[in-house]
Design a protein around this motif. Structure first.
Motif, PDB file in Angstrom:
ATOM      1  N   LEU A  33       0.825  -1.212   0.000  1.00 39.54           N
ATOM      2  CA  LEU A  33       0.000   0.000   0.000  1.00 39.54           C
ATOM      3  C   LEU A  33       0.858   1.261   0.000  1.00 39.54           C
ATOM      4  CD1 LEU A  33      -2.813  -1.045   2.489  1.00 39.54           C
ATOM      5  CD2 LEU A  33      -3.041  -0.686   0.025  1.00 39.54           C
ATOM      6  N   GLU A  34       1.927   1.228   0.780  1.00 33.51           N
ATOM      7  CA  GLU A  34       2.821   2.385   0.833  1.00 33.51           C
ATOM      8  C   GLU A  34       3.490   2.602  -0.525  1.00 33.51           C
ATOM      9  OE1 GLU A  34       6.896   3.614   3.103  1.00 33.51           O
ATOM     10  OE2 GLU A  34       5.359   2.610   4.288  1.00 33.51           O
ATOM     11  N   ASP A  35       3.961   1.527  -1.150  1.00 32.64           N
ATOM     12  CA  ASP A  35       4.589   1.637  -2.469  1.00 32.64           C
ATOM     13  C   ASP A  35       3.591   2.157  -3.502  1.00 32.64           C
ATOM     14  OD1 ASP A  35       6.901   0.660  -1.339  1.00 32.64           O
ATOM     15  OD2 ASP A  35       6.710  -1.348  -2.212  1.00 32.64           O
ATOM     16  N   TYR A  36       2.374   1.646  -3.457  1.00 31.29           N
ATOM     17  CA  TYR A  36       1.327   2.072  -4.388  1.00 31.29           C
ATOM     18  C   TYR A  36       1.038   3.569  -4.222  1.00 31.29           C
ATOM     19  CZ  TYR A  36      -3.246   2.253  -6.668  1.00 31.29           C
ATOM     20  OH  TYR A  36      -4.310   2.589  -7.467  1.00 31.29           O
ATOM     21  N   ALA A  37       0.891   3.992  -2.980  1.00 32.87           N
ATOM     22  CA  ALA A  37       0.607   5.406  -2.712  1.00 32.87           C
ATOM     23  C   ALA A  37       1.770   6.283  -3.150  1.00 32.87           C
ATOM     24  CB  ALA A  37       0.304   5.615  -1.231  1.00 32.87           C
ATOM     25  N   LEU A  38       2.992   5.832  -2.889  1.00 33.73           N
ATOM     26  CA  LEU A  38       4.167   6.613  -3.283  1.00 33.73           C
ATOM     27  C   LEU A  38       4.248   6.732  -4.800  1.00 33.73           C
ATOM     28  CD1 LEU A  38       6.689   8.126  -2.451  1.00 33.73           C
ATOM     29  CD2 LEU A  38       7.904   5.933  -2.366  1.00 33.73           C
ATOM     30  N   PHE A  39       3.968   5.646  -5.509  1.00 31.39           N
ATOM     31  CA  PHE A  39       3.969   5.680  -6.968  1.00 31.39           C
ATOM     32  C   PHE A  39       2.990   6.728  -7.480  1.00 31.39           C
ATOM     33  CE2 PHE A  39       1.702   4.334 -10.806  1.00 31.39           C
ATOM     34  CZ  PHE A  39       2.734   4.409 -11.731  1.00 31.39           C
ATOM     35  N   HIS A  40       1.773   6.723  -6.939  1.00 32.37           N
ATOM     36  CA  HIS A  40       0.763   7.679  -7.406  1.00 32.37           C
ATOM     37  C   HIS A  40       1.105   9.109  -7.005  1.00 32.37           C
ATOM     38  CE1 HIS A  40      -2.101   5.197  -9.499  1.00 32.37           C
ATOM     39  NE2 HIS A  40      -1.819   4.251  -8.614  1.00 32.37           N
ATOM     40  N   LEU A  41       1.710   9.274  -5.856  1.00 33.89           N
ATOM     41  CA  LEU A  41       2.149  10.609  -5.452  1.00 33.89           C
ATOM     42  C   LEU A  41       3.207  11.128  -6.413  1.00 33.89           C
ATOM     43  CD1 LEU A  41       2.067  12.896  -3.342  1.00 33.89           C
ATOM     44  CD2 LEU A  41       3.828  11.655  -2.082  1.00 33.89           C
ATOM     45  N   MET A  42       4.151  10.260  -6.767  1.00 34.00           N
ATOM     46  CA  MET A  42       5.195  10.657  -7.713  1.00 34.00           C
ATOM     47  C   MET A  42       4.594  10.948  -9.090  1.00 34.00           C
ATOM     48  SD  MET A  42       8.071   7.903  -6.477  1.00 34.00           S
ATOM     49  CE  MET A  42       8.989   7.970  -7.975  1.00 34.00           C
ATOM     50  N   LYS A  43       3.663  10.111  -9.523  1.00 33.22           N
ATOM     51  CA  LYS A  43       3.019  10.286 -10.824  1.00 33.22           C
ATOM     52  C   LYS A  43       2.242  11.604 -10.876  1.00 33.22           C
ATOM     53  CE  LYS A  43      -0.362   8.012 -13.757  1.00 33.22           C
ATOM     54  NZ  LYS A  43      -1.368   6.958 -13.793  1.00 33.22           N
ATOM     55  N   ASP A  44       1.529  11.911  -9.796  1.00 31.13           N
ATOM     56  CA  ASP A  44       0.726  13.135  -9.742  1.00 31.13           C
ATOM     57  C   ASP A  44       1.582  14.393  -9.684  1.00 31.13           C
ATOM     58  OD1 ASP A  44      -1.509  11.541  -9.797  1.00 31.13           O
ATOM     59  OD2 ASP A  44      -1.936  11.733  -7.650  1.00 31.13           O
ATOM     60  N   ASN A  45       2.836  14.253  -9.271  1.00 27.19           N
ATOM     61  CA  ASN A  45       3.705  15.420  -9.113  1.00 27.19           C
ATOM     62  C   ASN A  45       4.775  15.516 -10.190  1.00 27.19           C
ATOM     63  OD1 ASN A  45       2.763  16.818  -6.683  1.00 27.19           O
ATOM     64  ND2 ASN A  45       3.147  14.858  -5.722  1.00 27.19           N
ATOM     65  N   GLN A  46       4.570  14.836 -11.308  1.00 28.47           N
ATOM     66  CA  GLN A  46       5.524  14.948 -12.411  1.00 28.47           C
ATOM     67  C   GLN A  46       5.561  16.382 -12.895  1.00 28.47           C
ATOM     68  OE1 GLN A  46       4.281  12.040 -15.308  1.00 28.47           O
ATOM     69  NE2 GLN A  46       5.683  10.523 -14.504  1.00 28.47           N
ATOM     70  N   GLY A  47       6.771  16.829 -13.220  1.00 27.13           N
ATOM     71  CA  GLY A  47       6.926  18.187 -13.723  1.00 27.13           C
ATOM     72  C   GLY A  47       7.157  19.211 -12.635  1.00 27.13           C
ATOM     73  N   THR A  48       7.066  18.794 -11.373  1.00 23.73           N
ATOM     74  CA  THR A  48       7.353  19.727 -10.284  1.00 23.73           C
ATOM     75  C   THR A  48       8.823  19.604  -9.908  1.00 23.73           C
ATOM     76  OG1 THR A  48       6.721  18.107  -8.608  1.00 23.73           O
ATOM     77  CG2 THR A  48       4.999  19.590  -9.389  1.00 23.73           C
ATOM     78  N   GLU A  49       9.242  20.429  -9.008  1.00 22.04           N
ATOM     79  CA  GLU A  49      10.642  20.451  -8.583  1.00 22.04           C
ATOM     80  C   GLU A  49      11.077  19.072  -8.083  1.00 22.04           C
ATOM     81  OE1 GLU A  49      13.397  22.509  -5.125  1.00 22.04           O
ATOM     82  OE2 GLU A  49      11.385  23.246  -5.464  1.00 22.04           O
ATOM     83  N   LEU A  50      12.262  18.639  -8.523  1.00 19.22           N
ATOM     84  CA  LEU A  50      12.794  17.348  -8.116  1.00 19.22           C
ATOM     85  C   LEU A  50      13.794  17.512  -6.979  1.00 19.22           C
ATOM     86  CD1 LEU A  50      13.448  15.782 -11.629  1.00 19.22           C
ATOM     87  CD2 LEU A  50      11.475  15.452 -10.152  1.00 19.22           C
ATOM     88  N   LEU A  51      13.827  16.533  -6.088  1.00 21.66           N
ATOM     89  CA  LEU A  51      14.796  16.521  -4.999  1.00 21.66           C
ATOM     90  C   LEU A  51      15.883  15.507  -5.323  1.00 21.66           C
ATOM     91  CD1 LEU A  51      12.327  16.314  -1.963  1.00 21.66           C
ATOM     92  CD2 LEU A  51      13.444  18.360  -2.866  1.00 21.66           C
ATOM     93  N   ASP A  52      17.118  15.796  -4.871  1.00 19.08           N
ATOM     94  CA  ASP A  52      18.140  14.763  -5.011  1.00 19.08           C
ATOM     95  C   ASP A  52      17.879  13.697  -3.956  1.00 19.08           C
ATOM     96  OD1 ASP A  52      19.288  15.518  -2.529  1.00 19.08           O
ATOM     97  OD2 ASP A  52      20.708  16.873  -3.492  1.00 19.08           O
ATOM     98  N   GLN A  53      18.597  12.590  -4.011  1.00 16.08           N
ATOM     99  CA  GLN A  53      18.285  11.459  -3.139  1.00 16.08           C
ATOM    100  C   GLN A  53      18.387  11.823  -1.663  1.00 16.08           C
ATOM    101  OE1 GLN A  53      20.313   7.810  -3.970  1.00 16.08           O
ATOM    102  NE2 GLN A  53      19.558   6.823  -2.126  1.00 16.08           N
ATOM    103  N   THR A  54      19.416  12.557  -1.273  1.00 13.08           N
ATOM    104  CA  THR A  54      19.591  12.921   0.136  1.00 13.08           C
ATOM    105  C   THR A  54      18.438  13.776   0.627  1.00 13.08           C
ATOM    106  OG1 THR A  54      21.989  12.851  -0.155  1.00 13.08           O
ATOM    107  CG2 THR A  54      21.146  14.005   1.796  1.00 13.08           C
ATOM    108  N   ASP A  55      18.058  14.777  -0.156  1.00 10.04           N
ATOM    109  CA  ASP A  55      16.938  15.644   0.236  1.00 10.04           C
ATOM    110  C   ASP A  55      15.626  14.867   0.279  1.00 10.04           C
ATOM    111  OD1 ASP A  55      18.629  17.802   0.471  1.00 10.04           O
ATOM    112  OD2 ASP A  55      18.182  18.598  -1.531  1.00 10.04           O
ATOM    113  N   ALA A  56      15.443  13.944  -0.669  1.00  7.91           N
ATOM    114  CA  ALA A  56      14.227  13.134  -0.702  1.00  7.91           C
ATOM    115  C   ALA A  56      14.141  12.235   0.526  1.00  7.91           C
ATOM    116  CB  ALA A  56      14.175  12.300  -1.973  1.00  7.91           C
ATOM    117  N   GLU A  57      15.259  11.621   0.915  1.00  6.40           N
ATOM    118  CA  GLU A  57      15.263  10.752   2.096  1.00  6.40           C
ATOM    119  C   GLU A  57      14.970  11.556   3.358  1.00  6.40           C
ATOM    120  OE1 GLU A  57      19.091   8.886   1.879  1.00  6.40           O
ATOM    121  OE2 GLU A  57      18.399   7.365   0.465  1.00  6.40           O
ATOM    122  N   THR A  58      15.553  12.730   3.459  1.00  9.05           N
ATOM    123  CA  THR A  58      15.306  13.603   4.611  1.00  9.05           C
ATOM    124  C   THR A  58      13.836  13.987   4.674  1.00  9.05           C
ATOM    125  OG1 THR A  58      17.552  14.482   4.477  1.00  9.05           O
ATOM    126  CG2 THR A  58      15.941  15.788   5.712  1.00  9.05           C
TER     127      THR A  58
END
Length: 67
Positions: A33-58
């Motif tokens: 469920l968490e993976d599914y929700a994260l996928f859709h969150l990422m899909k819905d936010n395409q084209g917005t500002e991207l974070l590098d891996q460290t910032d994303a993990e934080t």
């Protein structure tokens, strides 16, 4: 697809009111469920500002703490 071992809890009229599943199955479901929700969150936010891996993990750790 794997079958989920489950036990039903019934009321005095023998109606199913709850279910018990092994903790391992629950944790797999929770992760899916968490993976599914994260996928859709990422899909819905395409084209917005991207974070590098460290910032994303934080950012993600901050979200988890707030739950």
């Amino acid at each position: 697809m794997e079958l989920i071992t489950k036990q039903y809890i019934v009321d005095e009229n023998n109606r199913k009111i709850a279910v018990q599943i092994p903790i391992e199955d629950f944790e797999k479901i929770e992760q899916l469920l968490e993976d599914y929700a994260l996928f859709h969150l990422m899909k819905d936010n395409q084209g917005t500002e991207l974070l590098d891996q460290t910032d994303a993990e934080t950012y993600y750790k901050q979200l988890v703490k707030n739950d």
